[in-house]
Design an enzyme around this catalytic site. Structure first.
Site, PDB file in Angstrom:
ATOM      1  N   GLU A  53       0.803  -1.228   0.000  1.00  0.00           N
ATOM      2  CA  GLU A  53       0.000   0.000   0.000  1.00  0.00           C
ATOM      3  C   GLU A  53       0.836   1.279   0.000  1.00  0.00           C
ATOM      4  OE1 GLU A  53      -4.073   0.296   1.632  1.00  0.00           O
ATOM      5  OE2 GLU A  53      -3.007   1.235   3.314  1.00  0.00           O
ATOM      6  N   LYS A  55       0.205   5.097   1.093  1.00  0.00           N
ATOM      7  CA  LYS A  55      -0.660   6.072   1.762  1.00  0.00           C
ATOM      8  C   LYS A  55       0.220   7.117   2.434  1.00  0.00           C
ATOM      9  CE  LYS A  55      -1.400   3.208   5.925  1.00  0.00           C
ATOM     10  NZ  LYS A  55      -2.442   2.614   6.786  1.00  0.00           N
ATOM     11  N   LYS A 119      -8.121   2.285  -2.848  1.00  0.00           N
ATOM     12  CA  LYS A 119      -8.632   2.099  -1.496  1.00  0.00           C
ATOM     13  C   LYS A 119      -9.210   3.420  -1.008  1.00  0.00           C
ATOM     14  CE  LYS A 119      -7.353   0.470   3.121  1.00  0.00           C
ATOM     15  NZ  LYS A 119      -6.253  -0.018   3.986  1.00  0.00           N
ATOM     16  N   GLU A 168     -14.013  -5.497   2.139  1.00  0.00           N
ATOM     17  CA  GLU A 168     -13.369  -5.399   3.453  1.00  0.00           C
ATOM     18  C   GLU A 168     -14.378  -5.583   4.574  1.00  0.00           C
ATOM     19  OE1 GLU A 168      -9.951  -2.628   4.551  1.00  0.00           O
ATOM     20  OE2 GLU A 168     -11.697  -1.542   5.325  1.00  0.00           O
ATOM     21  N   ASN A 195     -10.075  -6.703   8.230  1.00  0.00           N
ATOM     22  CA  ASN A 195      -9.251  -5.631   8.781  1.00  0.00           C
ATOM     23  C   ASN A 195      -9.214  -5.772  10.303  1.00  0.00           C
ATOM     24  OD1 ASN A 195      -8.187  -3.065   9.606  1.00  0.00           O
ATOM     25  ND2 ASN A 195      -8.811  -2.220   7.639  1.00  0.00           N
TER      26      ASN A 195
END
Length: 278
Positions: A53, A55, A119, A168, A195
């Site tokens: 990922e 971010k 996402k 998710e 998650n």
């Protein structure tokens, strides 16, 4: 619904209103039709893969910076992840709490051949079109943000765009809904993610992967999300039945993201091999 998730949904709904008003579905449909096809999601036969990922920050950790050295551009980081063996790259596009943007998504998708996942806190099919037009090959959709009808509409948009979806979940009810809805769409390339973050405190619940392992929907690839940072944790989730992991913060803050990623992948695959031969 937790206060944080409710706030994220409201902000996303406001962005949808702006998108419908200023861009419109017709223009995005034309952009999608003119774009090159999405990259196919490849799952290795080695028993474990990582979605790496990108971010910029998170509400729990603040701005994410590498431990030493200067920050990488989105394109540099995407290429590094791809070279280290990532199956896909997740790009967080939420602007308010995570500092993301569609520009980050576009930059990552242009830099690599592997699929890129958007996402975000997506609530409307037009956001799926927006993702595809920006270069995404997949989207993450949070199950509890939507009732069944709107969620099925989102899945239909994913299917029509030729994309894959990561649904998710945060608890057993979410997992049950995800499995039920995805089993009605067998032609859709889909993953189910669990998650481990507590939406009330934003802390990681380290035992959630184990506690809910028996609730993972059968016939679908399970993805362990949040809180994984070292090879021992990768081995642990493989033993529990997870075939993939989505890893962000640990890679964003690593001094050498490529080495960290390759080490996590290797550990997970070694454990998968050991489980297969046991």
């Amino acid at each position: 619904m937790a206060e944080f998730l409710a706030a994220m949904r409201l902000a996303s709904e406001r962005r949808v209103e702006l998108l419908l008003r200023e861009v419109g579905q017709g223009r995005l449909e034309k952009a999608v039709a003119a774009a090159a096809g999405p990259a196919a999601l490849g799952v290795s036969g080695a028993g474990f893969d990582v979605i790496a990922e990108i971010k910029r920050r998170s509400p729990s950790a603040g701005r994410l910076e590498p431990a030493g050295g200067g920050p990488l551009t989105v394109a540099q980081r995407a290429r590094m992840y791809a070279a280290a063996g990532a199956a896909a790259i997740s790009v967080l596009t939420e602007p308010d709490e995570f500092g993301g943007s569609l520009d980050d998504l576009t930059a990552a998708a242009a830099a690599v051949q592997i699929p890129v996942l958007r996402k975000d806190f997506l609530v409307h099919p037009i956001q799926v079109l927006e993702a595809r037009a920006a270069g995404a090959s997949g989207v993450l959709i949070i199950v509890r943000l939507l009732e069944d009808g709107p969620l099925l509409a989102m899945l239909d948009a994913v299917r029509r765009c030729g994309m894959f979806v990561l649904l998710e979940a945060f608890d057993g009810h979410d997992l049950s809904r995800a499995g039920r809805l995805l089993h009605t769409a067998p032609d859709l390339t889909a993953l189910v993610g669990l998650n481990s973050r507590d939406l009330r405190t934003l802390r990681v619940d380290a035992l959630r992967f184990e506690r809910l392992a028996d609730s993972l929907p059968g016939g679908l690839i399970a993805v362990a999300e949040s809180g994984l940072s070292d090879p021992s944790q990768a081995r642990s989730v493989v033993r529990l039945g997870y075939r993939m992991a989505l890893i962000g913060g640990a890679l964003m803050s690593a001094a050498d993201p490529a080495q960290a990623l390759s080490g996590l992948i290797a550990a997970g695959r070694q454990e998968a091999e050991a489980c297969a031969s046991a």
